[in-house]
Enzyme design. Structure first.
Site, mmCIF file in Angstrom:
data_model
loop_
_atom_site.group_PDB
_atom_site.id
_atom_site.type_symbol
_atom_site.label_atom_id
_atom_site.label_comp_id
_atom_site.label_asym_id
_atom_site.label_seq_id
_atom_site.Cartn_x
_atom_site.Cartn_y
_atom_site.Cartn_z
ATOM 1 C CG HIS A 142 -32.721 15.251 38.240
ATOM 2 N ND1 HIS A 142 -32.686 13.713 37.208
ATOM 3 C CD2 HIS A 142 -31.514 15.655 37.461
ATOM 4 C CE1 HIS A 142 -31.466 13.326 36.844
ATOM 5 N NE2 HIS A 142 -30.648 15.102 36.532
ATOM 6 C CG ASP A 177 -30.097 14.642 30.440
ATOM 7 O OD1 ASP A 177 -30.703 16.172 30.691
ATOM 8 O OD2 ASP A 177 -30.250 14.147 31.411
ATOM 9 C CG HIS A 179 -27.622 13.201 34.861
ATOM 10 N ND1 HIS A 179 -27.258 14.465 33.602
ATOM 11 C CD2 HIS A 179 -26.482 13.130 35.067
ATOM 12 C CE1 HIS A 179 -25.562 15.196 33.893
ATOM 13 N NE2 HIS A 179 -25.491 14.087 34.524
ATOM 14 C CG ASP A 266 -27.782 16.207 29.602
ATOM 15 O OD1 ASP A 266 -28.554 15.822 29.158
ATOM 16 O OD2 ASP A 266 -27.484 16.995 30.861
#
Length: 324
Positions: A142, A177, A179, A266
């Site tokens: 990120h 991931d 996200h 995740d």
């Protein structure tokens, strides 16, 4: 501290993640070694000097402010379009921090620096040994070139990919991931020499919200070199692997001769973020398909939060990769 939905709670990026992940990797036969210090140069190849200076010094500056919190947390986030970078520490915190999920504490720079060095060391090993796992904390996908976000400060996967590219490799970054890897995408979005791909929960109602949509393909020289494969919430099994097969086909078409896997555990069905529903066994299937590319691979740890199967999920992935 972690602020979500206007409520302050414990940060899910807990140190105990390292213990669970290390145990899971060792159960798959991994042998750990300390990372080498490759210096600031490979990091500065991705992140500009003023951002690195900010990360190194902002906490010391912040601590001198009367009534300041223990951690640097901005209270303003500019749109940045046509705006100016301020001199003051509060303004710079907003300029260089995308959200409230990347608080900077006294040792954040040291931790982020060595997390990046871990990814660089894994890249060097993968070139000679074929594959290496980097147990990175904090994660990195990120982090934009000059902006932290979502527990991330330095873009570990991007730094590893740029190091490989600098030594002549044609590199693809595959982010699995839950996200979207918005920072990674942003770093390479106008470049065509690194292929970026991300399989993640649809950001229409899921972090990072503003990036990760299917129409985002890159711009300029990078047009067509970015592939987003957003999935409906709680997608599992065949829906996930259909997207993975599309990503692997694009990597093959790109002619990559090395792959960086941004490994977020995740996506698991029991992860606290509840974005997708990948099973523990699915991580082994995922790894086998990625390994089937037959490319040197740097496996960089991204997300995956504390829950009973966190270590098992990493064991499954790394075992599956070796069983290809």
């Amino acid at each position: 501290m972690f602020l979500a939905n206007g409520v302050t709670s414990a940060n899910p990026e807990q140190p105990a993640r390292i213990d669970a992940l290390r145990s899971g990797a060792e159960a798959a036969g991994a042998v750990f070694e300390a990372p080498h210090d490759h210096g600031i140069g490979p990091i500065a190849a991705i992140h500009p000097a003023e951002y690195l200076d900010f990360l190194q010094n902002i906490h010391k500056r912040w601590a001198r402010m009367e009534g300041a919190s223990d951690e640097v947390i901005p209270n303003i986030h500019p749109g940045r379009h046509g705006l100016s970078r301020p001199d003051g520490m509060v303004g710079q915190a907003g300029w260089h921090m995308a959200d409230t999920a990347c608080p900077i504490a006294a040792h954040t720079w040291e931790a982020a620096y060595w997390s990046a060095q871990t990814a660089l060391s894994a890249a060097a090993i993968a070139e000679s040994d074929g594959a290496a796992y980097a147990l990175c904390r904090p994660p990195g996908h990120h982090a934009f070139a000059d902006m932290a976000g979502g527990f991330c400060f330095l873009a570990n996967a991007a730094i590893a990919a740029e190091a490989l590219r600098g030594r002549g490799a044609r590199v693809a970054i595959l982010d699995v991931d839950v996200h979207h890897g918005n920072g990674t995408q942003g770093i390479f979005y106008d470049r065509g020499d690194v292929l970026t791909l991300s399989i993640h929960a649809d950001p229409a109602r899921f972090y990072p919200f503003f990036w990760g949509h299917a129409h985002e393909r890159g711009t300029g020289a990078g047009e067509g070199a970015n592939l987003n494969l957003p999935l409906a919430r709680r997608t599992a099994d065949e829906g996930y692997f259909e997207a993975l097969d599309k990503a692997l086909a694009r990597i093959a078409a790109f002619g990559a001769d090395a792959v960086v896997v941004a490994l977020g555990l995740d996506a698991h069905e029991d992860d606290p973020f509840q974005g997708l529903a990948v099973t523990t066994e699915d991580f082994a299937r995922m790894a086998k398909r990625i390994a089937g590319l037959g490319l040197p691979a740097v496996i960089v740890q991204e997300g995956g939060y504390l829950q009973p199967k966190l270590g098992e999920n990493l064991t499954s992935f790394l075992s599956g990769y070796q069983d290809r």
